[in-house]
Design a protein around this motif. Structure first.
Motif, PDB file in Angstrom:
ATOM      1  N   HIS A 134       0.795  -1.302   0.000  1.00 55.42           N
ATOM      2  CA  HIS A 134      -0.047  -0.085   0.127  1.00 55.42           C
ATOM      3  C   HIS A 134       0.957   1.330   0.171  1.00 55.42           C
ATOM      4  CE1 HIS A 134      -3.980  -2.222   0.347  1.00 55.42           C
ATOM      5  NE2 HIS A 134      -3.238  -2.876   1.200  1.00 55.42           N
ATOM      6  N   LEU A 135       1.983   1.151   0.774  1.00 54.05           N
ATOM      7  CA  LEU A 135       2.782   2.296   0.798  1.00 54.05           C
ATOM      8  C   LEU A 135       3.348   2.616  -0.711  1.00 54.05           C
ATOM      9  CD1 LEU A 135       4.498   4.348   2.434  1.00 54.05           C
ATOM     10  CD2 LEU A 135       6.204   2.866   2.859  1.00 54.05           C
ATOM     11  N   GLU A 189      -4.668   4.359   0.149  1.00 50.42           N
ATOM     12  CA  GLU A 189      -3.611   3.553   0.237  1.00 50.42           C
ATOM     13  C   GLU A 189      -2.714   3.811   1.528  1.00 50.42           C
ATOM     14  OE1 GLU A 189      -3.156   0.748  -1.854  1.00 50.42           O
ATOM     15  OE2 GLU A 189      -4.320   1.222  -3.602  1.00 50.42           O
ATOM     16  N   LEU A 190      -2.628   5.185   1.453  1.00 46.40           N
ATOM     17  CA  LEU A 190      -1.746   5.488   2.724  1.00 46.40           C
ATOM     18  C   LEU A 190      -2.434   5.069   4.068  1.00 46.40           C
ATOM     19  CD1 LEU A 190       0.446   7.012   4.036  1.00 46.40           C
ATOM     20  CD2 LEU A 190      -0.641   9.011   3.931  1.00 46.40           C
ATOM     21  N   ALA A 235      -3.055   1.352   8.539  1.00 48.12           N
ATOM     22  CA  ALA A 235      -3.646   0.082   9.355  1.00 48.12           C
ATOM     23  C   ALA A 235      -3.069  -1.001   9.195  1.00 48.12           C
ATOM     24  CB  ALA A 235      -5.135  -0.005   8.355  1.00 48.12           C
ATOM     25  N   ALA A 236      -2.308  -1.252   8.237  1.00 51.01           N
ATOM     26  CA  ALA A 236      -1.447  -2.812   8.244  1.00 51.01           C
ATOM     27  C   ALA A 236      -0.439  -2.922   9.328  1.00 51.01           C
ATOM     28  CB  ALA A 236      -0.790  -2.799   7.195  1.00 51.01           C
ATOM     29  N   ILE A 237       0.154  -1.639   9.729  1.00 52.46           N
ATOM     30  CA  ILE A 237       1.171  -1.505  10.647  1.00 52.46           C
ATOM     31  C   ILE A 237       0.439  -1.417  11.958  1.00 52.46           C
ATOM     32  CG2 ILE A 237       2.543   0.063  11.927  1.00 52.46           C
ATOM     33  CD1 ILE A 237       4.115  -1.295   9.607  1.00 52.46           C
ATOM     34  N   GLU A 238      -0.693  -0.705  11.982  1.00 57.47           N
ATOM     35  CA  GLU A 238      -1.213  -0.907  13.465  1.00 57.47           C
ATOM     36  C   GLU A 238      -1.863  -2.104  13.918  1.00 57.47           C
ATOM     37  OE1 GLU A 238      -3.860   2.400  12.741  1.00 57.47           O
ATOM     38  OE2 GLU A 238      -2.110   3.793  13.121  1.00 57.47           O
ATOM     39  N   ALA A 239      -1.916  -2.985  12.875  1.00 57.17           N
ATOM     40  CA  ALA A 239      -2.513  -4.413  13.134  1.00 57.17           C
ATOM     41  C   ALA A 239      -1.461  -5.348  13.386  1.00 57.17           C
ATOM     42  CB  ALA A 239      -3.072  -4.997  11.906  1.00 57.17           C
ATOM     43  N   LEU A 240      -0.236  -5.028  13.616  1.00 55.72           N
ATOM     44  CA  LEU A 240       0.879  -5.876  13.897  1.00 55.72           C
ATOM     45  C   LEU A 240       1.140  -5.447  15.217  1.00 55.72           C
ATOM     46  CD1 LEU A 240       3.295  -5.149  10.678  1.00 55.72           C
ATOM     47  CD2 LEU A 240       1.791  -7.360  11.349  1.00 55.72           C
TER      48      LEU A 240
END
Lengths: 336, 336
Positions: B213-214, B303-304, B309-314
């Motif tokens: 996404h980035l 996309e940003l 969100a992908a980082i926050e889910a980790l």
């Protein structure tokens, strides 16, 4: 020797299907250009039967067998070597502006430079990918061997390009260039199956030694054919290496020979403008008179003998040793 | 955000010495061209301080830290990503005939096409070699990730070249091309350190998702800057992407928009001959009127958000999550 021809044909049978599957991973444009270059199809995608001889994959398959391994190890090694070889051919043809290879239009001349660059890139990357997927605990070592050989291939081509603009190339530099450009990948091919089969270092190194000498013998024979080869058999125009003013081993030997013929050759070779047919024939004679042909032939013979000695020093099954030896003879008495 | 600028500068400090050592493996000609391209020295070999931003190595170093690993794992991952990125730039510049990059003459324009092809080849091969030497039991998996990303880089560039000759490129094709050309290697960079650190699949996949996404957000912002960016900051001429008739996302959106502005844009874009300055400005306005700018900006924002969100889910240490997030913001509010 029929055994060897069989082993080349046999290796082609073993690698063709997995080679096609590997290409299927690529985007359609790049796949099409790669398959064309490899001789799988013509520019319109119609199947053809004009693949290369497959010397490197044959060596790699034999080296796996020499270490007691089967095709599950031999095939990825063979594919990696064939892909690296063809990646270098695709890019060399762009750099050297060569429009014909194996009696066909080169990929860049057919599909444009960008397509040929991408096709080469794709084959280089696929080689690593396939090795990384091999069912082997030593894949990482095989990858290191391929990486080191690729670096030497690149060094050899860089030297070859550099020589074009220089008048003072020494015989030592010229032999080093041949060793990098041909010897390194031959050594890798002749040993990669063994490396991937986790063979003892002694076996892998012995096979690499065989490949190094075989590669040099092969390259020196090629240099002879580039001047005195029969154009109908080589697929290149008569005296082609002289026409393009290539600094091949026989030429460099003659240029550095400190003979009258060498001096006359220098003044011909380094004058601007194209050489006439008469001048080309004269140049070939001057190389011969200066001793370039004889020296190169003797050196090629010596390299072949050293290759054979390397095989004989190994403890491998006799039928496999026989195939290596037969292949070595075939490659060095070829006239195309 | 100063944290991010620090993390870019910090990663550059960590990779510069090992990057120089890696180049030292190459023959002098190829090494010189690679170092010039990477901004280590000028054409005469005089040191310069103009290396790229180093987004990909920074991501790779962070991803190793996210998995609890140190530089012995992070650095080889970072180098591999940086080398693959620069291999693709070297070859893309040849294919696209671009004569300037990062306010400097491109490598092929400086040293010739053969040197630039060999330099790209060398960086591609070095990337595999360095990964194969990493002190990691999962180097083979890292190599597979790099191989798959390289294949997608190639597919993206092949599509981009194909688009040049086509008038019917769809938005879906265009987004796929951007994902292949930019998203794939960003996903690889954001996860390779974790892969090489033998992190749980969930972490590696989450980081790859962030990178995808980035990368897309980054590419879409780049497409906006290619039309409306400030030339002093972007280093490209004003309206450069329109001048070269690039099929970037805002343009393709407008061309496919079924609006009057889209129809007028089509007749401008597909007529032969260069566009005048007035026509270029008109084309930019037509892209905007047809909704191309707004759609692209909104998509980049989405996309940003998905990257964040992908980082926050980790489940990763907060300071590292913070660095990933800060980097993501920085890349998407950049104006060069």
């Amino acid at each position: 020797m029929s055994t060897t021809i069989d082993s080349l044909a046999d290796s082609q049978r073993r690698i063709e299907v997995p080679l096609r599957s590997a290409l299927d991973r690529l985007d359609p444009h790049t796949r099409h250009c790669c398959g064309y270059h490899l001789g799988l199809w013509d520019p319109d995608g119609v199947p053809t039967g004009s693949m290369g001889k497959g010397i490197r994959p044959t060596l790699a398959l034999l080296s796996a067998r020499a270490a007691g391994a089967g095709d599950e190890i031999g095939v990825p090694a063979a594919l990696a070597c064939e892909l690296i070889h063809n990646f270098s051919l695709l890019h060399d043809d762009v750099m050297d502006h060569d429009t014909e290879r194996r009696h066909r239009t080169t990929a860049w001349a057919q599909f444009g430079i960008p397509a040929a660059i991408l096709a080469g890139d794709a084959l280089c990357s696929l080689a690593s990918e396939l090795l990384a997927e091999a069912p082997s605990s030593t894949a990482i070592w095989a990858l290191r061997c391929v990486g080191a050989s690729t670096r030497r291939l690149i060094a050899g081509q860089a030297a070859d390009l550099d020589f074009e603009t220089r008048e003072d190339v020494s015989l030592v530099e010229c032999l080093k260039m041949a060793d990098d450009k041909t010897g390194a990948l031959m050594a890798c091919s002749a040993s990669l199956g063994a490396v991937l089969a986790d063979a003892p270092a002694e076996l892998a190194l012995g096979l690499a030694d065989f490949g190094t000498h075989l590669g040099m013998a092969f390259q020196l024979s090629d240099d002879i054919l580039g001047i005195w080869g029969n154009p109908e058999r080589t697929g290149k125009p008569v005296l082609s290496d002289l026409r393009s003013r290539k600094k091949s081993v026989p030429v460099v030997y003659a240029l550095q020979s400190d003979t009258d013929a060498g001096t006359r050759l220098k003044s011909l070779y380094f004058r601007p403008g194209e050489l006439s047919e008469t001048e080309l024939s004269e140049a070939a004679e001057l190389v011969e008179t200066a001793g370039g042909r004889e020296w190169t032939e003797q050196r090629a013979d010596r390299e072949l003998q050293e290759a054979l000695a390397a095989i004989e020093a190994l403890t491998i099954p006799a039928p496999i040793a026989h195939e290596f030896i037969a292949l070595a003879y075939q490659l060095n008495h070829r006239d195309h």
